[in-house]
Design a protein around this motif. Structure first.
Motif, PDB file in Angstrom:
ATOM      1  N   GLU A   9      -3.905   2.454  -1.295  1.00 12.27           N
ATOM      2  CA  GLU A   9      -3.109   2.542  -2.525  1.00 12.27           C
ATOM      3  C   GLU A   9      -2.497   3.932  -2.669  1.00 12.27           C
ATOM      4  OE1 GLU A   9      -1.305   0.860  -5.572  1.00 12.27           O
ATOM      5  OE2 GLU A   9      -2.880  -0.257  -4.556  1.00 12.27           O
ATOM      6  N   LYS A  10      -3.310   4.942  -2.421  1.00 13.36           N
ATOM      7  CA  LYS A  10      -2.848   6.330  -2.543  1.00 13.36           C
ATOM      8  C   LYS A  10      -1.721   6.623  -1.548  1.00 13.36           C
ATOM      9  CE  LYS A  10      -5.375   9.572  -0.807  1.00 13.36           C
ATOM     10  NZ  LYS A  10      -6.433  10.546  -0.507  1.00 13.36           N
ATOM     11  N   MET A  11      -1.898   6.222  -0.296  1.00 13.38           N
ATOM     12  CA  MET A  11      -0.887   6.483   0.725  1.00 13.38           C
ATOM     13  C   MET A  11       0.415   5.732   0.420  1.00 13.38           C
ATOM     14  SD  MET A  11      -2.181   8.756   2.579  1.00 13.38           S
ATOM     15  CE  MET A  11      -0.891   8.808   3.800  1.00 13.38           C
ATOM     16  N   TYR A  12       0.284   4.502  -0.060  1.00 12.25           N
ATOM     17  CA  TYR A  12       1.469   3.727  -0.421  1.00 12.25           C
ATOM     18  C   TYR A  12       2.239   4.428  -1.539  1.00 12.25           C
ATOM     19  CZ  TYR A  12       4.282   0.139  -2.686  1.00 12.25           C
ATOM     20  OH  TYR A  12       5.321  -0.540  -3.271  1.00 12.25           O
ATOM     21  N   ARG A  13       1.536   4.818  -2.576  1.00 16.01           N
ATOM     22  CA  ARG A  13       2.195   5.439  -3.729  1.00 16.01           C
ATOM     23  C   ARG A  13       2.809   6.793  -3.395  1.00 16.01           C
ATOM     24  NH1 ARG A  13       1.086   3.313  -8.982  1.00 16.01           N
ATOM     25  NH2 ARG A  13      -0.117   1.420  -8.793  1.00 16.01           N
ATOM     26  N   GLU A  35      14.013  -1.528   1.742  1.00 21.30           N
ATOM     27  CA  GLU A  35      13.471  -1.734   3.087  1.00 21.30           C
ATOM     28  C   GLU A  35      12.216  -0.891   3.301  1.00 21.30           C
ATOM     29  OE1 GLU A  35      16.121  -1.499   6.501  1.00 21.30           O
ATOM     30  OE2 GLU A  35      17.788  -2.073   5.197  1.00 21.30           O
ATOM     31  N   ILE A  36      12.266   0.351   2.864  1.00 24.19           N
ATOM     32  CA  ILE A  36      11.115   1.246   2.993  1.00 24.19           C
ATOM     33  C   ILE A  36       9.937   0.687   2.215  1.00 24.19           C
ATOM     34  CG2 ILE A  36      10.226   3.532   2.347  1.00 24.19           C
ATOM     35  CD1 ILE A  36      13.049   4.623   3.104  1.00 24.19           C
ATOM     36  N   LEU A  41       4.613  -1.676   2.152  1.00 21.98           N
ATOM     37  CA  LEU A  41       3.720  -2.754   1.707  1.00 21.98           C
ATOM     38  C   LEU A  41       3.016  -3.404   2.896  1.00 21.98           C
ATOM     39  CD1 LEU A  41       5.839  -4.466  -1.073  1.00 21.98           C
ATOM     40  CD2 LEU A  41       3.628  -3.343  -1.377  1.00 21.98           C
ATOM     41  N   GLU A  42       3.758  -3.616   3.973  1.00 23.01           N
ATOM     42  CA  GLU A  42       3.168  -4.216   5.167  1.00 23.01           C
ATOM     43  C   GLU A  42       2.184  -3.267   5.839  1.00 23.01           C
ATOM     44  OE1 GLU A  42       6.287  -5.528   7.774  1.00 23.01           O
ATOM     45  OE2 GLU A  42       7.158  -6.820   6.234  1.00 23.01           O
ATOM     46  N   PRO A  46      -1.420  -2.355  -0.138  1.00 21.93           N
ATOM     47  CA  PRO A  46      -2.102  -1.913  -1.357  1.00 21.93           C
ATOM     48  C   PRO A  46      -2.314  -3.073  -2.325  1.00 21.93           C
ATOM     49  CG  PRO A  46       0.207  -1.383  -1.498  1.00 21.93           C
ATOM     50  CD  PRO A  46      -0.028  -1.937  -0.110  1.00 21.93           C
ATOM     51  N   CYS A  47      -3.441  -3.062  -3.004  1.00 25.43           N
ATOM     52  CA  CYS A  47      -3.744  -4.124  -3.977  1.00 25.43           C
ATOM     53  C   CYS A  47      -2.792  -4.061  -5.167  1.00 25.43           C
ATOM     54  CB  CYS A  47      -5.176  -3.988  -4.485  1.00 25.43           C
ATOM     55  SG  CYS A  47      -6.403  -4.170  -3.208  1.00 25.43           S
TER      56      CYS A  47
END
Length: 58
Positions: A9-13, A35-36, A41-42, A46-47
């Motif tokens: 979650e942290k890395m996604y955000r 696209e990014i 997401l893939e 992240p939940c």
């Protein structure tokens, strides 16, 4: 949420924050930003990020 989910979650955000900053500066188009977001997401799965995906950029 376990440590791995929290890390994802942290890395996604963080990554999305950088992309949004680039969008606001005109470095990325809305299409590139989208696209990014899809790639991130893939990659991170992240939940909470999945719940927010596709929401307006406000």
């Amino acid at each position: 949420m376990d440590k791995e989910q929290f890390k994802a979650e942290k890395m996604y955000r963080i990554s999305l924050f950088v992309a949004k900053s680039m969008l606001e500066k005109g470095i990325l188009s809305k299409e590139e930003y989208s696209e990014i977001d899809t790639v991130l997401l893939e990659k991170y799965r992240p939940c909470l990020g999945r719940l927010l995906a596709g929401k307006p950029l406000d």
